[in-house]
Design a protein around this motif. Structure first.
Motif, PDB file in Angstrom:
ATOM      1  N   THR A 141       0.818  -1.211   0.000  1.00  0.00           N
ATOM      2  CA  THR A 141       0.000   0.000   0.000  1.00  0.00           C
ATOM      3  C   THR A 141       0.852   1.261   0.000  1.00  0.00           C
ATOM      4  OG1 THR A 141      -1.748  -1.166   1.196  1.00  0.00           O
ATOM      5  CG2 THR A 141      -1.840   1.224   1.229  1.00  0.00           C
ATOM      6  N   ALA A 142       1.938   1.254   0.753  1.00  0.00           N
ATOM      7  CA  ALA A 142       2.777   2.449   0.871  1.00  0.00           C
ATOM      8  C   ALA A 142       3.580   2.724  -0.384  1.00  0.00           C
ATOM      9  CB  ALA A 142       3.709   2.287   2.069  1.00  0.00           C
ATOM     10  N   GLY A 143       3.723   1.726  -1.263  1.00  0.00           N
ATOM     11  CA  GLY A 143       4.488   1.934  -2.485  1.00  0.00           C
ATOM     12  C   GLY A 143       5.947   2.252  -2.234  1.00  0.00           C
ATOM     13  N   LEU A 144       6.510   1.706  -1.168  1.00  0.00           N
ATOM     14  CA  LEU A 144       7.883   2.026  -0.783  1.00  0.00           C
ATOM     15  C   LEU A 144       8.903   1.574  -1.823  1.00  0.00           C
ATOM     16  CD1 LEU A 144       7.701   1.029   3.001  1.00  0.00           C
ATOM     17  CD2 LEU A 144       7.628   3.335   2.024  1.00  0.00           C
ATOM     18  N   LEU A 145       8.541   0.586  -2.618  1.00  0.00           N
ATOM     19  CA  LEU A 145       9.453   0.075  -3.647  1.00  0.00           C
ATOM     20  C   LEU A 145       9.068   0.564  -5.037  1.00  0.00           C
ATOM     21  CD1 LEU A 145       9.740  -3.602  -2.351  1.00  0.00           C
ATOM     22  CD2 LEU A 145      11.271  -1.678  -1.893  1.00  0.00           C
ATOM     23  N   GLY A 146       8.201   1.561  -5.079  1.00  0.00           N
ATOM     24  CA  GLY A 146       7.757   2.076  -6.373  1.00  0.00           C
ATOM     25  C   GLY A 146       6.683   1.246  -7.025  1.00  0.00           C
ATOM     26  N   SER A 147       6.093   0.331  -6.252  1.00  0.00           N
ATOM     27  CA  SER A 147       5.044  -0.512  -6.807  1.00  0.00           C
ATOM     28  C   SER A 147       3.690   0.155  -6.651  1.00  0.00           C
ATOM     29  CB  SER A 147       5.042  -1.880  -6.124  1.00  0.00           C
ATOM     30  OG  SER A 147       4.857  -1.739  -4.733  1.00  0.00           O
ATOM     31  N   VAL A 406     -18.154 -23.249  13.581  1.00  0.00           N
ATOM     32  CA  VAL A 406     -16.799 -22.820  13.272  1.00  0.00           C
ATOM     33  C   VAL A 406     -16.785 -22.330  11.837  1.00  0.00           C
ATOM     34  CG1 VAL A 406     -14.421 -23.579  13.006  1.00  0.00           C
ATOM     35  CG2 VAL A 406     -15.798 -24.465  14.880  1.00  0.00           C
ATOM     36  N   ASN A 407     -16.166 -21.181  11.604  1.00  0.00           N
ATOM     37  CA  ASN A 407     -16.133 -20.611  10.262  1.00  0.00           C
ATOM     38  C   ASN A 407     -15.111 -21.362   9.421  1.00  0.00           C
ATOM     39  OD1 ASN A 407     -15.885 -19.050   7.967  1.00  0.00           O
ATOM     40  ND2 ASN A 407     -16.243 -17.143   9.073  1.00  0.00           N
ATOM     41  N   ARG A 408     -15.572 -22.263   8.580  1.00  0.00           N
ATOM     42  CA  ARG A 408     -14.677 -23.065   7.740  1.00  0.00           C
ATOM     43  C   ARG A 408     -14.854 -22.757   6.254  1.00  0.00           C
ATOM     44  NH1 ARG A 408     -12.624 -27.701  10.337  1.00  0.00           N
ATOM     45  NH2 ARG A 408     -13.422 -28.028  12.424  1.00  0.00           N
ATOM     46  N   SER A 409     -15.567 -21.707   5.920  1.00  0.00           N
ATOM     47  CA  SER A 409     -15.831 -21.440   4.510  1.00  0.00           C
ATOM     48  C   SER A 409     -14.570 -21.002   3.797  1.00  0.00           C
ATOM     49  CB  SER A 409     -16.889 -20.349   4.355  1.00  0.00           C
ATOM     50  OG  SER A 409     -16.379 -19.110   4.758  1.00  0.00           O
ATOM     51  N   ALA A 410     -14.541 -21.238   2.486  1.00  0.00           N
ATOM     52  CA  ALA A 410     -13.364 -20.869   1.703  1.00  0.00           C
ATOM     53  C   ALA A 410     -13.197 -19.368   1.634  1.00  0.00           C
ATOM     54  CB  ALA A 410     -13.475 -21.440   0.286  1.00  0.00           C
ATOM     55  N   THR A 411     -14.253 -18.626   1.898  1.00  0.00           N
ATOM     56  CA  THR A 411     -14.148 -17.172   1.935  1.00  0.00           C
ATOM     57  C   THR A 411     -14.695 -16.717   3.277  1.00  0.00           C
ATOM     58  OG1 THR A 411     -16.300 -16.992   0.838  1.00  0.00           O
ATOM     59  CG2 THR A 411     -14.347 -16.891  -0.550  1.00  0.00           C
ATOM     60  N   ALA A 412     -13.950 -17.031   4.323  1.00  0.00           N
ATOM     61  CA  ALA A 412     -14.435 -16.779   5.669  1.00  0.00           C
ATOM     62  C   ALA A 412     -14.636 -15.304   5.934  1.00  0.00           C
ATOM     63  CB  ALA A 412     -13.451 -17.346   6.685  1.00  0.00           C
ATOM     64  N   THR A 413     -13.932 -14.449   5.196  1.00  0.00           N
ATOM     65  CA  THR A 413     -14.059 -13.019   5.382  1.00  0.00           C
ATOM     66  C   THR A 413     -14.549 -12.392   4.102  1.00  0.00           C
ATOM     67  OG1 THR A 413     -12.219 -13.068   6.922  1.00  0.00           O
ATOM     68  CG2 THR A 413     -12.828 -10.929   6.050  1.00  0.00           C
ATOM     69  N   ALA A 414     -15.558 -11.530   4.193  1.00  0.00           N
ATOM     70  CA  ALA A 414     -16.026 -10.826   3.009  1.00  0.00           C
ATOM     71  C   ALA A 414     -15.014  -9.761   2.629  1.00  0.00           C
ATOM     72  CB  ALA A 414     -17.383 -10.180   3.292  1.00  0.00           C
ATOM     73  N   LEU A 415     -14.501  -9.822   1.406  1.00  0.00           N
ATOM     74  CA  LEU A 415     -13.508  -8.871   0.942  1.00  0.00           C
ATOM     75  C   LEU A 415     -14.149  -7.840   0.044  1.00  0.00           C
ATOM     76  CD1 LEU A 415     -10.663 -11.395   0.119  1.00  0.00           C
ATOM     77  CD2 LEU A 415     -10.973 -10.058   2.181  1.00  0.00           C
ATOM     78  N   ARG A 416     -13.993  -6.600   0.379  1.00  0.00           N
ATOM     79  CA  ARG A 416     -14.575  -5.534  -0.410  1.00  0.00           C
ATOM     80  C   ARG A 416     -13.540  -4.985  -1.376  1.00  0.00           C
ATOM     81  NH1 ARG A 416     -17.507  -1.222   3.116  1.00  0.00           N
ATOM     82  NH2 ARG A 416     -18.556  -3.154   3.672  1.00  0.00           N
ATOM     83  N   PRO A 417     -13.799  -5.008  -2.684  1.00  0.00           N
ATOM     84  CA  PRO A 417     -12.808  -4.525  -3.628  1.00  0.00           C
ATOM     85  C   PRO A 417     -12.485  -3.053  -3.399  1.00  0.00           C
ATOM     86  CG  PRO A 417     -14.548  -5.735  -4.755  1.00  0.00           C
ATOM     87  CD  PRO A 417     -14.998  -5.493  -3.352  1.00  0.00           C
ATOM     88  N   SER A 418     -11.218  -2.705  -3.498  1.00  0.00           N
ATOM     89  CA  SER A 418     -10.801  -1.318  -3.451  1.00  0.00           C
ATOM     90  C   SER A 418      -9.595  -1.149  -4.338  1.00  0.00           C
ATOM     91  CB  SER A 418     -10.479  -0.880  -2.018  1.00  0.00           C
ATOM     92  OG  SER A 418      -9.407  -1.633  -1.512  1.00  0.00           O
ATOM     93  N   ARG A 419      -9.331   0.061  -4.756  1.00  0.00           N
ATOM     94  CA  ARG A 419      -8.198   0.312  -5.639  1.00  0.00           C
ATOM     95  C   ARG A 419      -7.333   1.424  -5.056  1.00  0.00           C
ATOM     96  NH1 ARG A 419      -8.657  -2.070 -10.702  1.00  0.00           N
ATOM     97  NH2 ARG A 419     -10.691  -3.022 -11.090  1.00  0.00           N
ATOM     98  N   THR A 420      -6.047   1.235  -5.153  1.00  0.00           N
ATOM     99  CA  THR A 420      -5.137   2.272  -4.715  1.00  0.00           C
ATOM    100  C   THR A 420      -4.607   2.998  -5.941  1.00  0.00           C
ATOM    101  OG1 THR A 420      -4.462   0.924  -2.841  1.00  0.00           O
ATOM    102  CG2 THR A 420      -2.983   2.714  -3.475  1.00  0.00           C
ATOM    103  N   PRO A 421      -4.776   4.306  -6.008  1.00  0.00           N
ATOM    104  CA  PRO A 421      -4.339   5.027  -7.206  1.00  0.00           C
ATOM    105  C   PRO A 421      -2.831   5.037  -7.358  1.00  0.00           C
ATOM    106  CG  PRO A 421      -5.020   6.561  -5.496  1.00  0.00           C
ATOM    107  CD  PRO A 421      -5.356   5.193  -4.994  1.00  0.00           C
TER     108      PRO A 421
END
Length: 421
Positions: A141-147, A406-421
């Motif tokens: 996220t910080a882009g410390l390597l220019g990524s 017990v949470n055993r689902s393959a997507t145990a956490t809902a991931l919300r798409p986001s984009r870093t400019p």
């Protein structure tokens, strides 16, 4: 149980005889010892090595500069490679089922080397799925390597790819929510872009990502590979072509693994299967008890098993941390003793609060790394640390009339798409 072909560590060529994982863990990287009249692997602490043929030395340095391949013959210099570290690399590659492995001073140094290797070819864009280990998230996220990073969920990976995408990064089971991903489906979505899978939590005992299409398998070797909380290191298991690039980055940046650390990690691999299986059995029982406990509102435990549990309690998580006596309240994981921490306060503190919560890392989440203690002693400590059920707790939104699953689902956490400019 899968089996692995045995390997002659002097030339890294597989031989026909298959060996089981437990056998490989004990013998890989050590196959030549008996021929040398040795039983335990030696520790080579030399930083440099004599050479009386300077022309040959120059040719070997040129060859390394061109391809990053390990030089033939005696070692050259500690930043190029070390025999003790090479034994650990050979063994880890055998366990992960890859051609090669390259070790570094830490898991973050290993990830840094991968990013630099891709950026060197002009491919600075990374697609990643949360949650990841907090420092991995921060580095991207910080882009410390220019990524530049695009965060997405698994179904969005293909659409997030760009011509300059050099890497897709995932972790399964994820730190700290233990969400599991379909690595084979993700590898397919990546197309020709290399998939890096962080396998720190699962270890090759429970999962080998290369068999599902991951080109790069990352480990914080500090955790289960070392297994005793006394060594720091990182390693990337991969094909030989990519390993050559990583060795060149390691040489240029100096993120080398110390030989003593290499020795401790090789020794740790010998007991890795038995440690992981024993701790996993205890963790599964603790997860079952936590799930049935009315003082606990949610439990995350992966389908593939493992020694990691994440859970949320009705009481203040900081009070749980303060209440343990046998369990150690500390960051890190994978040691022989049990550790507990609050990711939002330590390991994932460097991740933005909104991003943490969107990926399922709530402020109340507790992460438990189960060690090798007796299950009854661990449960007694947890039972004491968990506050009594408040009066009227049965009226909460989450009912505990029946044990929460017990949470055993393959997507145990809902991931919300986001984009870093």
């Amino acid at each position: 149980m899968f089996t692995l072909p045995s390997m002659d560590t002097t030339n890294r060529r597989p031989s026909p005889a298959p060996r089981a994982l437990a056998t490989e863990a004990v013998h890989a990287g050590r196959d030549d010892l008996a021929r040398q009249g040795l039983h335990a692997a030696p520790i080579d602490l030399s930083t440099t090595y004599p050479s009386y043929d300077s022309r040959e030395e120059a040719a070997r340095v040129d060859a390394f500069a061109a391809t990053g391949a390990e030089p033939d013959g005696p070692p050259v210099y500690g930043r190029v490679g070390n025999p003790t570290v090479a034994r650990f690399e050979t063994a880890l590659a055998r366990l992960e089922g890859t051609e090669s492995a390259v070790a570094f001073a830490s898991g973050m140094a290993a990830l840094t080397a991968v990013l630099l290797a891709r950026a060197a070819t002009g491919l600075r864009h990374v697609v990643a799925v949360r949650p990841l280990y907090g420092s991995s998230d921060h580095l991207l996220t910080a882009g410390l390597l220019g990524s530049e990073v695009t965060w997405t969920d698994p179904p969005g990976i293909a659409d997030a790819l760009r011509p300059d995408t050099g890497l897709v990064v995932v972790e399964s089971p994820a730190n700290p929510t233990l969400a599991e991903l379909d690595l084979r489906a993700i590898a397919h979505a990546c197309g020709s872009v290399p998939l890096l899978a962080d396998n720190t939590f699962a270890t090759p005992v429970l999962q080998r990502p290369a068999e599902h299409g991951a080109r790069l398998v990352l480990h914080s070797a500090t955790k289960y590979l070392g297994g005793h909380g006394d060594v720091m290191g990182g390693v990337v298991a991969c094909d030989e072509e990519f390993a050559g690039r990583l060795r060149q980055v390691r040489f240029a940046t100096g993120g080398v693994l110390h030989p003593l650390a290499g020795y401790l990690l090789l020794r740790g691999l010998a007991t890795l299967p038995i440690r992981v299986r024993a701790a996993s059995a205890t963790a599964a029982e603790l997860a079952r008890r936590l799930t049935a406990d009315p003082r606990v509102t949610r439990v995350h435990y992966p389908r593939i098993g493992g020694a990691m549990i994440a859970f949320e309690a009705r009481t203040d998580p900081h009070e749980v941390i303060a209440g343990v006596r046998l369990i150690t309240p500390a960051v890190s994981l994978g040691s022989v003793d049990t550790l507990i921490q609050i990711p939002a306060s330590i390991s994932h503190r460097v991740v933005g609060e909104g991003d943490r919560r969107d990926s399922g890392v709530s402020d109340s989440l507790l992460r438990l790394s189960v060690g090798l203690e007796d299950v009854e002693d661990l449960w007694s400590d947890l039972d004491r640390a968990l506050a009594p059920v408040p009066r009227g707790a049965g009226n909460c939104a989450t009912s505990h009339n029946a044990p929460a699953p017990v949470n055993r689902s393959a997507t145990a956490t809902a991931l919300r798409p986001s984009r870093t400019p």
